[in-house]
Design a protein around this motif. Structure first.
Motif, PDB file in Angstrom:
ATOM      1  N   HIS A  75      81.483 100.948  49.237  1.00  0.00           N
ATOM      2  CA  HIS A  75      80.774 100.658  50.536  1.00  0.00           C
ATOM      3  C   HIS A  75      79.391 100.179  50.003  1.00  0.00           C
ATOM      4  N   ALA A  76      78.805  99.160  50.691  1.00  0.00           N
ATOM      5  CA  ALA A  76      77.519  98.870  50.273  1.00  0.00           C
ATOM      6  C   ALA A  76      76.538  99.639  50.940  1.00  0.00           C
ATOM      7  N   GLN A  81      74.158  94.038  53.270  1.00  0.00           N
ATOM      8  CA  GLN A  81      74.986  93.928  52.155  1.00  0.00           C
ATOM      9  C   GLN A  81      76.269  93.852  52.496  1.00  0.00           C
ATOM     10  N   CYS A  82      76.744  94.867  53.385  1.00  0.00           N
ATOM     11  CA  CYS A  82      78.238  94.841  53.729  1.00  0.00           C
ATOM     12  C   CYS A  82      78.695  93.636  54.486  1.00  0.00           C
ATOM     13  N   TYR A  83      77.762  93.265  55.251  1.00  0.00           N
ATOM     14  CA  TYR A  83      78.063  91.981  56.391  1.00  0.00           C
ATOM     15  C   TYR A  83      78.085  90.954  55.197  1.00  0.00           C
ATOM     16  N   VAL A  84      77.202  90.467  54.419  1.00  0.00           N
ATOM     17  CA  VAL A  84      77.290  89.422  53.546  1.00  0.00           C
ATOM     18  C   VAL A  84      78.575  89.739  52.646  1.00  0.00           C
ATOM     19  N   ASP A  85      78.792  90.760  51.989  1.00  0.00           N
ATOM     20  CA  ASP A  85      80.009  91.027  51.076  1.00  0.00           C
ATOM     21  C   ASP A  85      81.491  90.548  51.989  1.00  0.00           C
ATOM     22  N   SER A  86      81.128  91.204  53.303  1.00  0.00           N
ATOM     23  CA  SER A  86      82.377  90.859  53.828  1.00  0.00           C
ATOM     24  C   SER A  86      82.965  89.701  54.133  1.00  0.00           C
ATOM     25  N   LEU A  87      81.682  88.701  54.348  1.00  0.00           N
ATOM     26  CA  LEU A  87      81.869  87.309  54.616  1.00  0.00           C
ATOM     27  C   LEU A  87      82.316  86.683  53.529  1.00  0.00           C
ATOM     28  N   VAL A  88      81.656  86.754  52.246  1.00  0.00           N
ATOM     29  CA  VAL A  88      81.859  86.085  50.881  1.00  0.00           C
ATOM     30  C   VAL A  88      83.221  86.495  50.552  1.00  0.00           C
ATOM     31  N   ILE A  89      83.639  87.923  50.686  1.00  0.00           N
ATOM     32  CA  ILE A  89      85.232  88.237  50.305  1.00  0.00           C
ATOM     33  C   ILE A  89      86.160  87.588  51.336  1.00  0.00           C
ATOM     34  N   HIS A 126      84.653 108.670  50.013  1.00  0.00           N
ATOM     35  CA  HIS A 126      83.293 107.934  49.744  1.00  0.00           C
ATOM     36  C   HIS A 126      82.180 109.093  50.942  1.00  0.00           C
ATOM     37  N   PRO A 127      81.218 109.118  50.268  1.00  0.00           N
ATOM     38  CA  PRO A 127      80.170 110.191  50.876  1.00  0.00           C
ATOM     39  C   PRO A 127      80.229 109.868  52.314  1.00  0.00           C
ATOM     40  N   LEU A 182      88.846 101.052  43.025  1.00  0.00           N
ATOM     41  CA  LEU A 182      88.328 100.926  41.702  1.00  0.00           C
ATOM     42  C   LEU A 182      86.887 101.032  41.512  1.00  0.00           C
ATOM     43  N   ILE A 183      86.299 100.057  42.376  1.00  0.00           N
ATOM     44  CA  ILE A 183      84.902  99.849  42.031  1.00  0.00           C
ATOM     45  C   ILE A 183      84.100 101.046  42.730  1.00  0.00           C
ATOM     46  N   ALA A 184      84.522 101.641  43.672  1.00  0.00           N
ATOM     47  CA  ALA A 184      84.053 103.098  44.116  1.00  0.00           C
ATOM     48  C   ALA A 184      84.076 104.032  43.020  1.00  0.00           C
ATOM     49  N   LYS A 185      84.979 104.126  42.357  1.00  0.00           N
ATOM     50  CA  LYS A 185      85.145 105.062  41.435  1.00  0.00           C
ATOM     51  C   LYS A 185      84.302 104.742  40.186  1.00  0.00           C
TER      52      LYS A 185
END
Length: 197
Positions: A75-76, A81-89, A126-127, A182-185
């Motif tokens: 999670h961003a 950041q989450c919004y931009v990441d989501s659109l880019v992904i 996730h927290p 995996l990235i979260a870990k």
């Protein structure tokens, strides 16, 4: 801005006696999350309509979110950041969906690896989720079932000769879910819990 809107809505709920003051923070968090998720999904749907990719996009979103809600993962820190990441992904997934149809063997290998990873790990706590042990066990079981269900759907679609692009979209949803776990870990975005709490 989104938190301010959630606060205003919660203030109105409290004023109208729909909620108690003690639950105020829970409602602010829930409303903020709902508004952010709605904004992200709406943006993707509108973009998919503009670029004439509605059906593949809906297939991807349904597969991804039905799995992601159980697997958790990266999670961003901030909504923007989450919004931009989501659109880019999303744009990356659309681009890849046109390319991978010629490389389905590689997609299936990546899919099997992702499926094995999800079946071993199940859920990254996730927290923001901060699940208790019993919730985590239930979530892991649901994540494994959903991943296997989507894999079964992919197999059925492949046997039936369904458009490879649609198969690729579901496959990428599973692969992306595993990658975010995996990235979260790696980034240590995980809350450990045991049977006592």
């Amino acid at each position: 801005m989104i938190v301010r809107l959630a606060n205003k809505i919660t203030d109105q709920f409290e004023k109208e006696s729909f909620i108690s003051h003690e639950l105020r923070e829970h409602y602010v968090y829930a409303l903020t999350t709902m508004i952010e998720r709605t904004l992200s999904i709406a943006s993707i749907v509108v973009l998919s309509l503009i670029i004439n990719e509605f059906v593949p996009s809906i297939i991807f979103l349904l597969a991804f979110f039905s799995l992601r809600r159980h697997t958790g993962g990266y999670h961003a820190k901030y909504f923007w950041q989450c919004y931009v990441d989501s659109l880019v992904i999303y744009i990356g997934v659309l681009f890849l969906s046109h390319v991978i149809t010629g490389y389905m063997g590689i997609v299936y290998v990546c899919l099997i690896i992702a499926l094995i990873y999800i079946c071993i790990i199940g859920t990254v706590n996730h927290p923001n989720m901060a699940m208790e042990y019993s919730e985590l066990v239930t979530s892991k079981k649901a994540a494994r079932h959903m991943a296997l269900l989507q894999f079964g759907l992919i197999l059925i679609m492949a046997v039936m000769g369904v458009n490879k692009r649609y198969i690729g979209m579901i496959s990428m949803a599973v692969i992306l879910s595993a990658a975010l776990m995996l990235i979260a870990k790696i980034k240590k975005q995980e809350v450990q819990c045991n049977e006592t709490g």
